[in-house]
Design a protein around this motif. Sequence first.
Motif, short mmCIF file in Angstrom:
data_model
loop_
_atom_site.label_atom_id
_atom_site.label_comp_id
_atom_site.label_asym_id
_atom_site.label_seq_id
_atom_site.Cartn_x
_atom_site.Cartn_y
_atom_site.Cartn_z
N ALA A 1 -67.73 47.11 -28.27
CA ALA A 1 -68.20 48.15 -27.33
C ALA A 1 -69.34 48.88 -28.42
N CYS B 1 -64.30 44.64 -23.51
CA CYS B 1 -63.39 45.74 -23.17
C CYS B 1 -62.52 45.51 -21.99
N HIS C 1 -64.08 52.22 -17.66
CA HIS C 1 -64.00 50.91 -17.06
C HIS C 1 -62.97 50.35 -15.85
N ASP D 1 -66.54 54.79 -25.04
CA ASP D 1 -66.91 54.76 -23.50
C ASP D 1 -67.74 56.17 -23.18
N HIS E 1 -72.42 49.33 -23.01
CA HIS E 1 -72.44 50.54 -23.74
C HIS E 1 -73.74 50.97 -24.41
#
Lengths: 140, 288
Positions: B193, B113, B50, B266, B125
Amino acid sequence: MTKSPLTATLIPLIPLAALGWPLAKVINQKAYQPVEVEDVATGPLTTADLEINTAHPFKEMTVTIGGSSWSFAPDEDVKEIHYERGSRVTLLVSVIWPEDTPKTALRLELLPEGIETRSYTLWGLGEATEEITFTWDDQP
Amino acid sequence: MKWFLFLFLGLTAHGLDVASLHPLITDAVKQVGGNRVSVVEVVKPGMNVHKFQPKASDIKKMAQARIIFASGKNLEPYLKGLKDNLQKHQSIVEVGRTIPSQKISKKDQIYACCPHHAVGGIDPHWWHNISNMERAIRVIEKELTKADPAGNTTYAANSKVARQRLDQLEAWAKGQIATIPRGKRHLVTAHAAFGYFCKAYGFKATFVQGLSADGEVSATQLAQSIQELRKEAIPMVFPEKTANPKVLQQIAKQTGAKVGKPLIADGSSKSYQAMIQSNVTHIVAGLK
Ligand SMILES: [Zn+2]
Ligand SMILES: [Zn+2]
């Protein structure tokens, strides 16, 4: 003793400022410019993967949508196809299995770009022809 | 001269040169490309996807790459800038672009996030739905074939094997999840997420950790979350490997829930299969 007019005006703003300061710190971590996420579901044609899974290998298999047909080779499991965009699509599927194949199933999965996957399992003994309609409520 | 031309096209003696901006994409490209493709891993496991911004040295590392694979869905807001820095023979492929998008609902946007995913939020995601990774494999297969048509049978065969493996992985995951009683399929995580996971595998999703750097949400929101979790007698809340667990621990304390093993949100993992296995195993152990 009276407060000066200026102080009187500013005092009510103090709690607001106190609230705003950490918020500004959070939000302005970096001035973020949201980019438009490109919508893939536009244009006159939908591009889709048509995937098949078989329990027994077939001899011939054809899928027809509107005026277009696609034939799968026995070792092929996926094909990119194009058809007119819409909230529904009808597939005419015909399969021929080799002689002596028991009653068997063929699973079709349609995966249009940007659009939810739809699937259907077709059963047949020796051969099968079926019209399958997939619909999407939330697509234009 | 010929040698130079090869280099220019990104087709060197060791195959097609590509680069990857996401660890899970690296894994997928390696599976489909086999030994015809060499992948420069720009964003490696352990790096924060990110927050990553390519530096001059990263652009240099990618100089030979004919294709630069990104995850897409605006996970990499820097792509436009990166594009301006590429040479003519290079292109960016956003693998997730054609995967159906899920949005982070308005009410959940404070739990996104990072600020990039809070605005009008398409949830980036997508990899938590295993079927989406199958789509990604096909996108990679098609792009590699376009760049290196001579490899088409290799890419098609590798893609087929990879997709079959994913089918098996999904069957395993569904079997594991089936051991959690239906009413207990409620996943409480720090950030928003796991939306794709929850929708694909029938979980209710609750997020509790806010957008600010230290993960604070307002007292009212926190109280609401605590009330909801108490009412449903949630046995376990799940931290994320890369997020501050403070708020989550506080919530656990006040609701009587345990803090579970951290989930990988992630895709900071060398192997997609390992990530799914680890997440599913932790979730099932905590909720069943
Ligand atoms: Zn984010
Ligand atoms: Zn994330």
